[in-house]
Motif scaffolding. Structure first.
Motif, PDB file in Angstrom:
ATOM      1  N   MET A   1      99.110 -49.926  67.360  1.00 38.89           N
ATOM      2  CA  MET A   1      98.389 -49.092  66.426  1.00 38.89           C
ATOM      3  C   MET A   1      98.698 -47.642  66.761  1.00 38.89           C
ATOM      4  O   MET A   1      98.655 -47.234  67.918  1.00 38.89           O
ATOM      5  CB  MET A   1      96.894 -49.371  66.512  1.00 38.89           C
ATOM      6  N   ILE A   2      98.962 -46.889  65.740  1.00 36.48           N
ATOM      7  CA  ILE A   2      99.303 -45.484  65.902  1.00 36.48           C
ATOM      8  C   ILE A   2      98.040 -44.639  65.791  1.00 36.48           C
ATOM      9  O   ILE A   2      97.207 -44.868  64.916  1.00 36.48           O
ATOM     10  CB  ILE A   2     100.310 -45.061  64.821  1.00 36.48           C
ATOM     11  N   ILE A   3      97.914 -43.668  66.678  1.00 31.41           N
ATOM     12  CA  ILE A   3      96.814 -42.711  66.623  1.00 31.41           C
ATOM     13  C   ILE A   3      97.436 -41.340  66.379  1.00 31.41           C
ATOM     14  O   ILE A   3      98.076 -40.788  67.281  1.00 31.41           O
ATOM     15  CB  ILE A   3      95.988 -42.725  67.923  1.00 31.41           C
ATOM     16  N   PRO A   4      97.313 -40.819  65.156  1.00 32.87           N
ATOM     17  CA  PRO A   4      97.953 -39.533  64.864  1.00 32.87           C
ATOM     18  C   PRO A   4      97.349 -38.407  65.699  1.00 32.87           C
ATOM     19  O   PRO A   4      96.146 -38.358  65.919  1.00 32.87           O
ATOM     20  CB  PRO A   4      97.697 -39.325  63.374  1.00 32.87           C
ATOM     21  N   LYS A   5      98.209 -37.511  66.141  1.00 32.63           N
ATOM     22  CA  LYS A   5      97.780 -36.414  66.997  1.00 32.63           C
ATOM     23  C   LYS A   5      97.269 -35.208  66.206  1.00 32.63           C
ATOM     24  O   LYS A   5      96.577 -34.365  66.744  1.00 32.63           O
ATOM     25  CB  LYS A   5      98.929 -35.984  67.899  1.00 32.63           C
ATOM     26  N   ASN A   6      97.642 -35.152  64.935  1.00 36.65           N
ATOM     27  CA  ASN A   6      97.208 -34.020  64.119  1.00 36.65           C
ATOM     28  C   ASN A   6      97.265 -34.402  62.638  1.00 36.65           C
ATOM     29  O   ASN A   6      97.737 -35.484  62.283  1.00 36.65           O
ATOM     30  CB  ASN A   6      98.061 -32.780  64.398  1.00 36.65           C
ATOM     31  N   LEU A   7      96.783 -33.515  61.814  1.00 36.42           N
ATOM     32  CA  LEU A   7      96.711 -33.767  60.380  1.00 36.42           C
ATOM     33  C   LEU A   7      98.091 -33.921  59.761  1.00 36.42           C
ATOM     34  O   LEU A   7      98.289 -34.747  58.861  1.00 36.42           O
ATOM     35  CB  LEU A   7      95.944 -32.631  59.702  1.00 36.42           C
ATOM     36  N   GLU A   8      99.050 -33.178  60.252  1.00 36.41           N
ATOM     37  CA  GLU A   8     100.410 -33.263  59.718  1.00 36.41           C
ATOM     38  C   GLU A   8     101.022 -34.638  59.975  1.00 36.41           C
ATOM     39  O   GLU A   8     101.689 -35.201  59.110  1.00 36.41           O
ATOM     40  CB  GLU A   8     101.287 -32.163  60.320  1.00 36.41           C
ATOM     41  N   GLN A  18     106.303 -46.661  53.238  1.00 35.24           N
ATOM     42  CA  GLN A  18     105.979 -47.908  53.922  1.00 35.24           C
ATOM     43  C   GLN A  18     104.534 -48.334  53.649  1.00 35.24           C
ATOM     44  O   GLN A  18     103.718 -47.539  53.205  1.00 35.24           O
ATOM     45  CB  GLN A  18     106.227 -47.760  55.427  1.00 35.24           C
ATOM     46  N   LYS A  19     104.259 -49.579  53.915  1.00 34.90           N
ATOM     47  CA  LYS A  19     102.894 -50.086  53.781  1.00 34.90           C
ATOM     48  C   LYS A  19     102.104 -49.635  55.000  1.00 34.90           C
ATOM     49  O   LYS A  19     102.495 -49.889  56.134  1.00 34.90           O
ATOM     50  CB  LYS A  19     102.886 -51.606  53.717  1.00 34.90           C
ATOM     51  N   VAL A  20     100.984 -48.961  54.748  1.00 33.50           N
ATOM     52  CA  VAL A  20     100.185 -48.418  55.836  1.00 33.50           C
ATOM     53  C   VAL A  20      98.734 -48.840  55.679  1.00 33.50           C
ATOM     54  O   VAL A  20      98.170 -48.773  54.584  1.00 33.50           O
ATOM     55  CB  VAL A  20     100.267 -46.871  55.865  1.00 33.50           C
ATOM     56  N   VAL A  21      98.138 -49.289  56.776  1.00 34.31           N
ATOM     57  CA  VAL A  21      96.717 -49.610  56.820  1.00 34.31           C
ATOM     58  C   VAL A  21      96.052 -48.529  57.666  1.00 34.31           C
ATOM     59  O   VAL A  21      96.419 -48.334  58.825  1.00 34.31           O
ATOM     60  CB  VAL A  21      96.461 -51.000  57.443  1.00 34.31           C
ATOM     61  N   PHE A  22      95.117 -47.807  57.076  1.00 37.16           N
ATOM     62  CA  PHE A  22      94.383 -46.782  57.795  1.00 37.16           C
ATOM     63  C   PHE A  22      93.056 -47.362  58.252  1.00 37.16           C
ATOM     64  O   PHE A  22      92.272 -47.848  57.440  1.00 37.16           O
ATOM     65  CB  PHE A  22      94.147 -45.556  56.905  1.00 37.16           C
ATOM     66  N   PHE A  23      92.834 -47.318  59.543  1.00 39.21           N
ATOM     67  CA  PHE A  23      91.611 -47.839  60.137  1.00 39.21           C
ATOM     68  C   PHE A  23      90.780 -46.646  60.587  1.00 39.21           C
ATOM     69  O   PHE A  23      91.056 -46.037  61.618  1.00 39.21           O
ATOM     70  CB  PHE A  23      91.945 -48.769  61.305  1.00 39.21           C
ATOM     71  N   PHE A  24      89.796 -46.288  59.781  1.00 39.43           N
ATOM     72  CA  PHE A  24      88.898 -45.194  60.117  1.00 39.43           C
ATOM     73  C   PHE A  24      87.722 -45.770  60.889  1.00 39.43           C
ATOM     74  O   PHE A  24      87.089 -46.726  60.455  1.00 39.43           O
ATOM     75  CB  PHE A  24      88.413 -44.475  58.854  1.00 39.43           C
ATOM     76  N   GLN A  33      83.233 -50.949  65.980  1.00 41.62           N
ATOM     77  CA  GLN A  33      83.376 -51.447  67.348  1.00 41.62           C
ATOM     78  C   GLN A  33      83.567 -52.965  67.361  1.00 41.62           C
ATOM     79  O   GLN A  33      84.241 -53.506  68.231  1.00 41.62           O
ATOM     80  CB  GLN A  33      82.166 -51.057  68.197  1.00 41.62           C
ATOM     81  N   PHE A  34      82.999 -53.633  66.366  1.00 41.26           N
ATOM     82  CA  PHE A  34      83.121 -55.086  66.264  1.00 41.26           C
ATOM     83  C   PHE A  34      84.549 -55.484  65.886  1.00 41.26           C
ATOM     84  O   PHE A  34      85.113 -56.419  66.460  1.00 41.26           O
ATOM     85  CB  PHE A  34      82.126 -55.615  65.230  1.00 41.26           C
ATOM     86  N   ILE A  35      85.145 -54.784  64.933  1.00 41.12           N
ATOM     87  CA  ILE A  35      86.469 -55.170  64.447  1.00 41.12           C
ATOM     88  C   ILE A  35      87.603 -54.636  65.309  1.00 41.12           C
ATOM     89  O   ILE A  35      88.685 -55.210  65.345  1.00 41.12           O
ATOM     90  CB  ILE A  35      86.670 -54.766  62.965  1.00 41.12           C
ATOM     91  N   TYR A  36      87.371 -53.546  66.036  1.00 42.68           N
ATOM     92  CA  TYR A  36      88.437 -52.923  66.820  1.00 42.68           C
ATOM     93  C   TYR A  36      89.157 -53.905  67.755  1.00 42.68           C
ATOM     94  O   TYR A  36      90.394 -53.900  67.807  1.00 42.68           O
ATOM     95  CB  TYR A  36      87.906 -51.714  67.591  1.00 42.68           C
ATOM     96  N   PRO A  37      88.468 -54.773  68.497  1.00 40.89           N
ATOM     97  CA  PRO A  37      89.174 -55.691  69.405  1.00 40.89           C
ATOM     98  C   PRO A  37      90.104 -56.682  68.693  1.00 40.89           C
ATOM     99  O   PRO A  37      91.043 -57.177  69.308  1.00 40.89           O
ATOM    100  CB  PRO A  37      88.049 -56.436  70.131  1.00 40.89           C
ATOM    101  N   VAL A  38      89.863 -56.981  67.423  1.00 44.42           N
ATOM    102  CA  VAL A  38      90.728 -57.934  66.719  1.00 44.42           C
ATOM    103  C   VAL A  38      91.842 -57.250  65.932  1.00 44.42           C
ATOM    104  O   VAL A  38      92.698 -57.922  65.365  1.00 44.42           O
ATOM    105  CB  VAL A  38      89.921 -58.876  65.791  1.00 44.42           C
ATOM    106  N   MET A  39      91.846 -55.930  65.915  1.00 40.68           N
ATOM    107  CA  MET A  39      92.896 -55.224  65.178  1.00 40.68           C
ATOM    108  C   MET A  39      94.303 -55.561  65.671  1.00 40.68           C
ATOM    109  O   MET A  39      95.207 -55.724  64.846  1.00 40.68           O
ATOM    110  CB  MET A  39      92.648 -53.709  65.204  1.00 40.68           C
ATOM    111  N   PRO A  40      94.543 -55.711  66.982  1.00 39.87           N
ATOM    112  CA  PRO A  40      95.890 -56.113  67.411  1.00 39.87           C
ATOM    113  C   PRO A  40      96.330 -57.458  66.825  1.00 39.87           C
ATOM    114  O   PRO A  40      97.508 -57.642  66.504  1.00 39.87           O
ATOM    115  CB  PRO A  40      95.783 -56.175  68.935  1.00 39.87           C
ATOM    116  N   ILE A  42      95.308 -58.720  63.909  1.00 37.52           N
ATOM    117  CA  ILE A  42      95.591 -58.458  62.488  1.00 37.52           C
ATOM    118  C   ILE A  42      96.940 -57.765  62.349  1.00 37.52           C
ATOM    119  O   ILE A  42      97.753 -58.119  61.487  1.00 37.52           O
ATOM    120  CB  ILE A  42      94.460 -57.618  61.858  1.00 37.52           C
ATOM    121  N   GLU A  43      97.185 -56.822  63.227  1.00 34.12           N
ATOM    122  CA  GLU A  43      98.458 -56.098  63.216  1.00 34.12           C
ATOM    123  C   GLU A  43      99.630 -57.056  63.463  1.00 34.12           C
ATOM    124  O   GLU A  43     100.669 -56.957  62.810  1.00 34.12           O
ATOM    125  CB  GLU A  43      98.416 -55.017  64.289  1.00 34.12           C
ATOM    126  N   ALA A  44      99.465 -57.995  64.368  1.00 36.68           N
ATOM    127  CA  ALA A  44     100.525 -58.964  64.678  1.00 36.68           C
ATOM    128  C   ALA A  44     100.822 -59.884  63.487  1.00 36.68           C
ATOM    129  O   ALA A  44     101.959 -60.326  63.312  1.00 36.68           O
ATOM    130  CB  ALA A  44     100.139 -59.791  65.900  1.00 36.68           C
TER     131      ALA A  44
END
Length: 66
Positions: A1-8, A18-24, A33-40, A42-44
């Motif tokens: 999962m990518i964590i952007p460092k800035n707005l740009e 590309q297909k992008v899923v934004f997880f706010f 907090q409940f879904i965060y541990p299963v995100m990897p 889902i990503e796989a």
């Protein structure tokens, strides 16, 4: 999962072809907090997609702009 460092950097994913899923998420959000541990997992299951995480508690400007 990518964590952007800035707005740009975040904008580069928004504008990409590309297909992008934004997880706010937020530290105070129990559902986040409940879904965060299963995100990897889902990503796989979706290797053709890019997953980008934005923690609104840490990146207020990024979350606000989105």
């Amino acid at each position: 999962m990518i964590i952007p460092k800035n707005l740009e950097e975040l904008a580069s994913y928004v504008e990409s072809d590309q297909k992008v899923v934004f997880f706010f998420t937020a530290d105070w959000c129990p559902d986040c907090q409940f879904i965060y541990p299963v995100m990897p997992e889902i990503e796989a299951l979706h290797p053709d997609m890019t997953f980008v995480r934005v923690n609104r508690s840490e990146e207020r400007r990024v979350g606000k702009e989105c």
